[in-house]
Write a protein that holds these residues in place. Structure first.
Motif, PDB file in Angstrom:
ATOM      1  N   ASP A  28       3.744 116.157   0.187  1.00  0.00           N
ATOM      2  CA  ASP A  28       4.490 117.165  -0.808  1.00  0.00           C
ATOM      3  C   ASP A  28       5.707 116.092  -1.469  1.00  0.00           C
ATOM      4  N   LEU A  29       6.375 115.379  -0.540  1.00  0.00           N
ATOM      5  CA  LEU A  29       7.594 114.672  -1.138  1.00  0.00           C
ATOM      6  C   LEU A  29       6.783 113.700  -1.911  1.00  0.00           C
ATOM      7  N   ALA A  30       5.766 112.915  -2.071  1.00  0.00           N
ATOM      8  CA  ALA A  30       5.029 112.052  -2.847  1.00  0.00           C
ATOM      9  C   ALA A  30       4.860 112.899  -4.040  1.00  0.00           C
ATOM     10  N   THR A  31       4.592 114.077  -3.957  1.00  0.00           N
ATOM     11  CA  THR A  31       4.341 115.106  -5.293  1.00  0.00           C
ATOM     12  C   THR A  31       5.797 115.145  -5.922  1.00  0.00           C
ATOM     13  N   SER A  32       6.644 115.575  -5.554  1.00  0.00           N
ATOM     14  CA  SER A  32       7.848 115.592  -6.044  1.00  0.00           C
ATOM     15  C   SER A  32       8.377 114.293  -6.703  1.00  0.00           C
ATOM     16  N   TYR A  33       8.282 113.180  -5.952  1.00  0.00           N
ATOM     17  CA  TYR A  33       8.455 111.742  -6.637  1.00  0.00           C
ATOM     18  C   TYR A  33       7.716 111.492  -7.908  1.00  0.00           C
ATOM     19  N   ASN A  34       6.450 111.842  -7.699  1.00  0.00           N
ATOM     20  CA  ASN A  34       5.509 111.611  -8.876  1.00  0.00           C
ATOM     21  C   ASN A  34       5.766 112.540 -10.072  1.00  0.00           C
ATOM     22  N   ASN A  35       6.196 113.776  -9.833  1.00  0.00           N
ATOM     23  CA  ASN A  35       6.621 114.611 -10.864  1.00  0.00           C
ATOM     24  C   ASN A  35       7.856 114.270 -11.680  1.00  0.00           C
ATOM     25  N   ILE A  36       8.791 113.720 -11.008  1.00  0.00           N
ATOM     26  CA  ILE A  36       9.841 113.134 -11.553  1.00  0.00           C
ATOM     27  C   ILE A  36       9.640 111.846 -12.428  1.00  0.00           C
ATOM     28  N   SER A  37       8.702 111.017 -11.431  1.00  0.00           N
ATOM     29  CA  SER A  37       8.380 109.842 -12.283  1.00  0.00           C
ATOM     30  C   SER A  37       7.851 110.087 -13.583  1.00  0.00           C
ATOM     31  N   THR A  38       6.900 111.255 -13.639  1.00  0.00           N
ATOM     32  CA  THR A  38       6.111 111.680 -14.967  1.00  0.00           C
ATOM     33  C   THR A  38       6.911 112.158 -15.985  1.00  0.00           C
ATOM     34  N   THR A  39       8.076 112.777 -15.561  1.00  0.00           N
ATOM     35  CA  THR A  39       9.358 113.256 -16.588  1.00  0.00           C
ATOM     36  C   THR A  39       9.935 112.072 -17.267  1.00  0.00           C
ATOM     37  N   TYR A  40      10.502 111.255 -16.379  1.00  0.00           N
ATOM     38  CA  TYR A  40      11.013 110.072 -16.673  1.00  0.00           C
ATOM     39  C   TYR A  40      10.252 109.370 -17.988  1.00  0.00           C
ATOM     40  N   TYR A  41       9.020 109.067 -17.385  1.00  0.00           N
ATOM     41  CA  TYR A  41       7.926 108.395 -18.315  1.00  0.00           C
ATOM     42  C   TYR A  41       8.087 109.089 -19.721  1.00  0.00           C
ATOM     43  N   ALA A  42       7.995 110.323 -19.555  1.00  0.00           N
ATOM     44  CA  ALA A  42       7.968 111.199 -20.860  1.00  0.00           C
ATOM     45  C   ALA A  42       8.778 110.763 -21.560  1.00  0.00           C
ATOM     46  N   ILE A  43      10.010 110.720 -21.201  1.00  0.00           N
ATOM     47  CA  ILE A  43      11.234 110.590 -22.093  1.00  0.00           C
ATOM     48  C   ILE A  43      11.797 108.894 -22.324  1.00  0.00           C
ATOM     49  N   GLY A  44      10.874 108.224 -21.700  1.00  0.00           N
ATOM     50  CA  GLY A  44      10.919 106.741 -22.078  1.00  0.00           C
ATOM     51  C   GLY A  44      11.799 106.124 -20.885  1.00  0.00           C
ATOM     52  N   GLU A  45      12.257 106.647 -19.878  1.00  0.00           N
ATOM     53  CA  GLU A  45      12.921 105.834 -19.117  1.00  0.00           C
ATOM     54  C   GLU A  45      12.186 105.182 -18.160  1.00  0.00           C
ATOM     55  N   TYR A  46      11.319 103.937 -18.466  1.00  0.00           N
ATOM     56  CA  TYR A  46      10.335 103.489 -17.656  1.00  0.00           C
ATOM     57  C   TYR A  46      10.980 102.901 -16.240  1.00  0.00           C
ATOM     58  N   SER A  47      12.015 102.316 -16.325  1.00  0.00           N
ATOM     59  CA  SER A  47      12.361 101.761 -15.119  1.00  0.00           C
ATOM     60  C   SER A  47      12.608 102.902 -13.925  1.00  0.00           C
ATOM     61  N   LYS A  48      13.013 104.027 -14.296  1.00  0.00           N
ATOM     62  CA  LYS A  48      13.426 105.072 -13.337  1.00  0.00           C
ATOM     63  C   LYS A  48      11.897 105.684 -12.949  1.00  0.00           C
ATOM     64  N   ALA A  49      11.140 105.725 -13.977  1.00  0.00           N
ATOM     65  CA  ALA A  49       9.941 106.281 -13.730  1.00  0.00           C
ATOM     66  C   ALA A  49       9.099 105.469 -12.553  1.00  0.00           C
ATOM     67  N   LEU A  50       9.106 104.222 -12.857  1.00  0.00           N
ATOM     68  CA  LEU A  50       8.366 103.082 -11.945  1.00  0.00           C
ATOM     69  C   LEU A  50       9.099 103.181 -10.670  1.00  0.00           C
ATOM     70  N   SER A  51      10.290 103.373 -10.437  1.00  0.00           N
ATOM     71  CA  SER A  51      11.032 103.629  -9.162  1.00  0.00           C
ATOM     72  C   SER A  51      10.592 104.727  -8.487  1.00  0.00           C
ATOM     73  N   TYR A  52      10.527 105.800  -9.211  1.00  0.00           N
ATOM     74  CA  TYR A  52       9.959 107.050  -8.549  1.00  0.00           C
ATOM     75  C   TYR A  52       8.373 107.180  -7.881  1.00  0.00           C
ATOM     76  N   LEU A  53       7.555 106.293  -9.071  1.00  0.00           N
ATOM     77  CA  LEU A  53       6.306 106.319  -8.809  1.00  0.00           C
ATOM     78  C   LEU A  53       5.885 105.207  -7.506  1.00  0.00           C
ATOM     79  N   GLU A  54       6.779 104.222  -7.330  1.00  0.00           N
ATOM     80  CA  GLU A  54       6.790 103.344  -6.252  1.00  0.00           C
ATOM     81  C   GLU A  54       6.938 104.227  -4.891  1.00  0.00           C
ATOM     82  N   ARG A  55       7.944 105.299  -4.951  1.00  0.00           N
ATOM     83  CA  ARG A  55       8.278 105.953  -3.789  1.00  0.00           C
ATOM     84  C   ARG A  55       6.898 106.856  -3.369  1.00  0.00           C
ATOM     85  N   SER A  56       6.632 107.263  -4.419  1.00  0.00           N
ATOM     86  CA  SER A  56       5.459 108.192  -4.317  1.00  0.00           C
ATOM     87  C   SER A  56       4.200 107.545  -3.765  1.00  0.00           C
ATOM     88  N   LEU A  57       4.041 106.322  -4.228  1.00  0.00           N
ATOM     89  CA  LEU A  57       2.572 105.546  -3.643  1.00  0.00           C
ATOM     90  C   LEU A  57       2.995 105.067  -2.185  1.00  0.00           C
TER      91      LEU A  57
END
Length: 76
Positions: A28-57
């Motif tokens: 469930d923590l991975a899900t939270s990180y993934n949700n945050i990653s997806t939101t950052y990606y949607a607003i074009g903050e790709y480095s933040k999105a990648l950071s959260y996606l890496e935590r999720s993975l």
């Protein structure tokens, strides 16, 4: 920007609650990180999105079998 900033607030609050109440490798923590990653990606903050996606993975790799579809979905 839509409601992305509000979504981030809610996702981050959810993450804080989960960090307190769940073990560090809980999916469930991975899900939270993934949700945050997806939101950052949607607003074009790709480095933040990648950071959260890496935590999720990282959590998913520790807590789920390597053949699990959630791991495969992150890798694609």
């Amino acid at each position: 920007m839509g409601e992305y900033s509000k979504a981030l607030e809610f996702y981050e609050e959810s993450l804080k609650i989960r960090e307190i109440s769940l073990p560090t490798n809980h999916p469930d923590l991975a899900t939270s990180y993934n949700n945050i990653s997806t939101t950052y990606y949607a607003i074009g903050e790709y480095s933040k999105a990648l950071s959260y996606l890496e935590r999720s993975l990282s959590i998913k790799q520790k807590s789920l079998p390597s053949t699990h579809p959630h791991i495969k979905s992150v890798m694609n």
